[in-house]
Motif scaffolding. Structure first.
Motif, PDB file in Angstrom:
ATOM      1  N   PHE A  66       0.840  -1.199   0.000  1.00  0.00           N
ATOM      2  CA  PHE A  66       0.000   0.000   0.000  1.00  0.00           C
ATOM      3  C   PHE A  66       0.876   1.250   0.000  1.00  0.00           C
ATOM      4  O   PHE A  66       0.638   2.184  -0.763  1.00  0.00           O
ATOM      5  N   ALA A  67       1.901   1.250   0.841  1.00  0.00           N
ATOM      6  CA  ALA A  67       2.812   2.395   0.917  1.00  0.00           C
ATOM      7  C   ALA A  67       3.542   2.598  -0.413  1.00  0.00           C
ATOM      8  O   ALA A  67       3.651   3.732  -0.898  1.00  0.00           O
TER       9      ALA A  67
ATOM     10  N   THR B 122       5.980   6.242   3.048  1.00  0.00           N
ATOM     11  CA  THR B 122       6.698   5.224   3.802  1.00  0.00           C
ATOM     12  C   THR B 122       5.720   4.253   4.465  1.00  0.00           C
ATOM     13  O   THR B 122       4.556   4.585   4.714  1.00  0.00           O
ATOM     14  N   GLU B 123       6.208   3.069   4.751  1.00  0.00           N
ATOM     15  CA  GLU B 123       5.394   2.077   5.447  1.00  0.00           C
ATOM     16  C   GLU B 123       5.033   2.573   6.845  1.00  0.00           C
ATOM     17  O   GLU B 123       3.958   2.276   7.359  1.00  0.00           O
TER      18      GLU B 123
ATOM     19  N   THR C 103      -1.306  -8.085   9.652  1.00  0.00           N
ATOM     20  CA  THR C 103      -2.349  -7.092   9.422  1.00  0.00           C
ATOM     21  C   THR C 103      -2.285  -6.624   7.974  1.00  0.00           C
ATOM     22  O   THR C 103      -1.216  -6.324   7.450  1.00  0.00           O
ATOM     23  N   PHE C 104      -3.442  -6.559   7.340  1.00  0.00           N
ATOM     24  CA  PHE C 104      -3.550  -6.125   5.955  1.00  0.00           C
ATOM     25  C   PHE C 104      -4.546  -4.979   5.857  1.00  0.00           C
ATOM     26  O   PHE C 104      -5.397  -4.805   6.721  1.00  0.00           O
ATOM     27  N   ILE C 105      -4.483  -4.256   4.774  1.00  0.00           N
ATOM     28  CA  ILE C 105      -5.437  -3.192   4.513  1.00  0.00           C
ATOM     29  C   ILE C 105      -6.546  -3.771   3.653  1.00  0.00           C
ATOM     30  O   ILE C 105      -6.289  -4.412   2.635  1.00  0.00           O
ATOM     31  N   ASN C 106      -7.783  -3.551   4.078  1.00  0.00           N
ATOM     32  CA  ASN C 106      -8.943  -4.034   3.349  1.00  0.00           C
ATOM     33  C   ASN C 106      -9.254  -3.026   2.240  1.00  0.00           C
ATOM     34  O   ASN C 106      -9.829  -1.974   2.482  1.00  0.00           O
TER      35      ASN C 106
END
Length: 71
Positions: A23-24, A30-31, A52-55
């Motif tokens: 995503f970053a 940056t992450e 953990t992931f971004i939905n």
């Protein structure tokens, strides 16, 4: 930076979920920034075990509804 700025700045992956690093990278931030957004509840997250992931589905809905925060 709000959600509209994030979309304009980069192109998101076409997956349902993605890692904070991906995503970053897609937004050229940056992450650490992405993890801060996750911690603050700005990004919708999905947990699988300890990871953990971004939905991205929920994120796209937020953008479509013009919600700048996910809370």
């Amino acid at each position: 930076m709000d959600i509209e700025d994030m979309i304009i700045k980069g192109s998101l992956p076409n997956d349902i979920i993605c890692s904070p690093r991906d995503f970053a990278d897609s937004l050229h931030v940056t992450e650490h920034v992405v993890r801060h957004w996750m911690k603050e509840g700005i990004l919708p997250v999905y947990r699988i075990g300890r990871r953990t992931f971004i939905n991205l589905l929920m994120f796209r809905e937020m953008v479509a509804n013009k919600n700048n925060t996910f809370r």
